[in-house]
Design a protein around this motif. Structure first.
Motif, PDB file in Angstrom:
ATOM      1  N   GLY A  24       0.815  -1.213   0.000  1.00 14.38           N
ATOM      2  CA  GLY A  24       0.000   0.000   0.000  1.00 14.38           C
ATOM      3  C   GLY A  24       0.845   1.258   0.000  1.00 14.38           C
ATOM      4  N   GLU A  73     -10.470  10.605  -8.945  1.00 12.99           N
ATOM      5  CA  GLU A  73     -11.103   9.608  -9.804  1.00 12.99           C
ATOM      6  C   GLU A  73     -10.104   8.788 -10.617  1.00 12.99           C
ATOM      7  OE1 GLU A  73     -13.847  11.926 -12.106  1.00 12.99           O
ATOM      8  OE2 GLU A  73     -15.264  12.127 -10.436  1.00 12.99           O
ATOM      9  N   HIS A  77      -5.112   6.203  -8.325  1.00 11.04           N
ATOM     10  CA  HIS A  77      -5.497   6.650  -6.976  1.00 11.04           C
ATOM     11  C   HIS A  77      -6.547   5.721  -6.386  1.00 11.04           C
ATOM     12  CE1 HIS A  77      -8.140   8.844  -4.172  1.00 11.04           C
ATOM     13  NE2 HIS A  77      -6.981   9.158  -3.624  1.00 11.04           N
ATOM     14  N   GLN A  78      -7.541   5.366  -7.173  1.00 12.61           N
ATOM     15  CA  GLN A  78      -8.591   4.467  -6.699  1.00 12.61           C
ATOM     16  C   GLN A  78      -8.003   3.125  -6.250  1.00 12.61           C
ATOM     17  OE1 GLN A  78     -12.041   4.919  -6.313  1.00 12.61           O
ATOM     18  NE2 GLN A  78     -11.409   7.050  -6.465  1.00 12.61           N
ATOM     19  N   ALA A  79      -7.056   2.606  -7.014  1.00 14.89           N
ATOM     20  CA  ALA A  79      -6.436   1.329  -6.672  1.00 14.89           C
ATOM     21  C   ALA A  79      -5.620   1.439  -5.385  1.00 14.89           C
ATOM     22  CB  ALA A  79      -5.556   0.845  -7.825  1.00 14.89           C
ATOM     23  N   ALA A  81      -5.916   3.711  -2.907  1.00 13.29           N
ATOM     24  CA  ALA A  81      -6.822   3.929  -1.763  1.00 13.29           C
ATOM     25  C   ALA A  81      -7.557   2.640  -1.414  1.00 13.29           C
ATOM     26  CB  ALA A  81      -7.807   5.049  -2.077  1.00 13.29           C
ATOM     27  N   GLY A  82      -7.904   1.867  -2.423  1.00  6.69           N
ATOM     28  CA  GLY A  82      -8.581   0.601  -2.178  1.00  6.69           C
ATOM     29  C   GLY A  82      -7.746  -0.352  -1.341  1.00  6.69           C
ATOM     30  N   ARG A  83      -6.447  -0.356  -1.568  1.00 11.79           N
ATOM     31  CA  ARG A  83      -5.555  -1.195  -0.751  1.00 11.79           C
ATOM     32  C   ARG A  83      -5.627  -0.781   0.715  1.00 11.79           C
ATOM     33  NH1 ARG A  83      -1.223  -3.988  -3.183  1.00 11.79           N
ATOM     34  NH2 ARG A  83      -1.131  -3.738  -5.431  1.00 11.79           N
ATOM     35  N   TRP A  84      -5.582   0.522   0.961  1.00  5.89           N
ATOM     36  CA  TRP A  84      -5.553   1.028   2.336  1.00  5.89           C
ATOM     37  C   TRP A  84      -6.868   0.780   3.060  1.00  5.89           C
ATOM     38  CZ3 TRP A  84      -1.716   3.391   5.291  1.00  5.89           C
ATOM     39  CH2 TRP A  84      -0.460   3.446   4.668  1.00  5.89           C
ATOM     40  N   ARG A  85      -7.973   0.688   2.346  1.00  2.00           N
ATOM     41  CA  ARG A  85      -9.263   0.425   2.990  1.00  2.00           C
ATOM     42  C   ARG A  85      -9.257  -0.902   3.741  1.00  2.00           C
ATOM     43  NH1 ARG A  85     -11.187   2.614  -1.946  1.00  2.00           N
ATOM     44  NH2 ARG A  85     -12.032   4.681  -1.563  1.00  2.00           N
ATOM     45  N   GLU A  86      -8.378  -1.811   3.333  1.00  2.00           N
ATOM     46  CA  GLU A  86      -8.299  -3.134   3.966  1.00  2.00           C
ATOM     47  C   GLU A  86      -7.682  -3.087   5.369  1.00  2.00           C
ATOM     48  OE1 GLU A  86      -6.116  -5.760   1.447  1.00  2.00           O
ATOM     49  OE2 GLU A  86      -7.308  -5.274  -0.323  1.00  2.00           O
TER      50      GLU A  86
END
Length: 97
Positions: A24, A73, A77-79, A81-86
């Motif tokens: 991440g 968008e 960036h989306q990818a 941030a998606g990692r960090w949501r975990e």
């Protein structure tokens, strides 16, 4: 110009050296060179140990609200941030300067 600040706190039981965390971090480190709307980009681990401190920070800048929207968008960036949501939560602040 708009400053975009993000402070991350690792979830309970998550450590900095876990592979998903290091991946991440790498994903965020690479964003500065991937997204043309970014005028300024830096990210790093917090170096102090205080109860109110967050663990990781992003300090970035874009030209205007349209550039901020494009950055947010952007698929990279989306990818990232998606990692960090975990494994983390975060707060943001966007302000003009």
């Amino acid at each position: 110009m708009i400053r975009h600040l993000v402070l991350f706190r690792l979830n309970e039981g998550v450590s900095r050296d876990e592979p998903r965390v290091t991946e991440g971090v790498k994903a965020f480190q690479e964003l500065g060179g991937l997204i043309p709307e970014l005028e300024f980009w830096e990210c790093a681990w917090n170096i102090t140990d205080r109860p109110i401190a967050y663990d990781f920070a992003i300090n970035s800048a874009v030209h205007d609200k349209d550039a901020l929207k494009s950055y947010l968008e952007h698929p990279a960036h989306q990818a990232a941030a998606g990692r960090w949501r975990e494994f983390a939560t975060w707060v943001i602040a966007d302000y003009e300067f």
